[in-house]
Scaffold this motif. Sequence first.
Motif, mmCIF file in Angstrom:
data_model
loop_
_atom_site.group_PDB
_atom_site.id
_atom_site.type_symbol
_atom_site.label_atom_id
_atom_site.label_comp_id
_atom_site.label_asym_id
_atom_site.label_seq_id
_atom_site.Cartn_x
_atom_site.Cartn_y
_atom_site.Cartn_z
ATOM 1 N N THR A 85 0.842 -1.206 0.000
ATOM 2 C CA THR A 85 0.000 0.000 0.000
ATOM 3 C C THR A 85 0.870 1.246 0.000
ATOM 4 O OG1 THR A 85 -1.650 -1.253 1.235
ATOM 5 C CG2 THR A 85 -1.950 1.132 1.152
ATOM 6 N N ALA A 86 1.952 1.225 0.806
ATOM 7 C CA ALA A 86 2.834 2.399 0.853
ATOM 8 C C ALA A 86 3.512 2.619 -0.500
ATOM 9 C CB ALA A 86 3.879 2.225 1.960
ATOM 10 N N HIS A 87 3.953 1.531 -1.137
ATOM 11 C CA HIS A 87 4.682 1.668 -2.407
ATOM 12 C C HIS A 87 3.769 2.040 -3.566
ATOM 13 C CE1 HIS A 87 8.904 0.704 -1.744
ATOM 14 N NE2 HIS A 87 8.524 -0.176 -0.842
ATOM 15 N N LEU A 113 -0.518 6.438 4.502
ATOM 16 C CA LEU A 113 -0.769 6.970 5.842
ATOM 17 C C LEU A 113 -1.907 6.221 6.527
ATOM 18 C CD1 LEU A 113 -0.211 9.214 7.892
ATOM 19 C CD2 LEU A 113 -1.582 10.767 6.485
ATOM 20 N N ALA A 114 -2.994 5.987 5.775
ATOM 21 C CA ALA A 114 -4.140 5.279 6.352
ATOM 22 C C ALA A 114 -3.771 3.846 6.732
ATOM 23 C CB ALA A 114 -5.300 5.274 5.358
ATOM 24 N N ALA A 115 -2.897 3.228 5.931
ATOM 25 C CA ALA A 115 -2.503 1.848 6.212
ATOM 26 C C ALA A 115 -1.636 1.749 7.467
ATOM 27 C CB ALA A 115 -1.766 1.258 5.008
ATOM 28 N N VAL A 116 -0.732 2.725 7.664
ATOM 29 C CA VAL A 116 0.169 2.638 8.836
ATOM 30 C C VAL A 116 -0.483 3.179 10.108
ATOM 31 C CG1 VAL A 116 2.299 2.711 7.462
ATOM 32 C CG2 VAL A 116 1.394 4.860 8.402
ATOM 33 N N LEU A 117 -1.606 3.893 9.976
ATOM 34 C CA LEU A 117 -2.182 4.563 11.150
ATOM 35 C C LEU A 117 -2.678 3.627 12.262
ATOM 36 C CD1 LEU A 117 -2.853 7.286 12.420
ATOM 37 C CD2 LEU A 117 -4.960 7.351 11.073
ATOM 38 N N PRO A 118 -3.358 2.512 11.953
ATOM 39 C CA PRO A 118 -3.819 1.659 13.059
ATOM 40 C C PRO A 118 -2.695 1.172 13.966
ATOM 41 C CG PRO A 118 -4.966 1.071 11.057
ATOM 42 C CD PRO A 118 -3.860 2.030 10.654
ATOM 43 N N CYS A 119 -1.518 0.972 13.395
ATOM 44 C CA CYS A 119 -0.378 0.534 14.211
ATOM 45 C C CYS A 119 -0.112 1.547 15.321
ATOM 46 C CB CYS A 119 0.830 0.340 13.310
ATOM 47 S SG CYS A 119 2.357 0.046 14.205
#
Length: 218
Positions: free
Chosen positions: A114-116, A124-130
């Motif tokens: 997703t980041a790539h 940003l949305a993908a890493v946010l739950p972490c």
Amino acid sequence: MGFTSELWESGAATYERIRVHPFVQGLTSGDLDRAAFRHYIAQDSHYLREYARALNVVAAKAPTPEGTALFGEHATNANAVERALHAGFLDELGGVDQPASPTTVAYTNFLLATAHTGSFAEGLAAVLPCYWIYARVGADLVDRSSPDPLYARWIATYGGDGFQKIVDDVLTVTDRHAEGLGPAERAAMLHHYATAARYEWMFWDAAHRRETWPIPLA
Ligand SMILES: Cc1ncc(CN)c(N)n1
């Protein structure tokens, strides 16, 4: 709060399932099997290495120098600070050399893909739950802490003001960036956030089951 409240809503039902998961409840009761915690820490070492890579990609796509600096710094922290914490746990628990589990591989591949391939907003949305789910779990557990000193240390790390400040900074960046986005990109963010939140539940659950590959490598 702006768009981040919609993001939280998209993963709220998942968060409730995380909050009551036996792994999370076992941290605060102290009943969690140490072997499951050890498994979790070993998997998290794999996770954090890939998470730091994903953060560096998000940093590279950030539209402002402040955003690039923030996520670059967090990538360094994931590698240095959190992994040092884990090394301390593994010293006490006994080191364990286990390959990344199917869930760890799936979650980290999702983050990196997703980041790539996505925009800054999507990464940003993908890493946010972490960030956010751990701060919420920490805040939910911090008053009760744990009779187990190891678990109490884990809870204090994620339930402390230092981690909350990091998360608040990311939420501010997210709200600010989302103001300029159209419906399609916002919908993609909601989808990625909800997906990563489900992977967060799966990560606890996999550690609780001490998940391994059903078929060993030849
Ligand atoms: C799987 C996972 N998610 C979140 C975090 C908190 N950075 C973590 N250490 N591990």
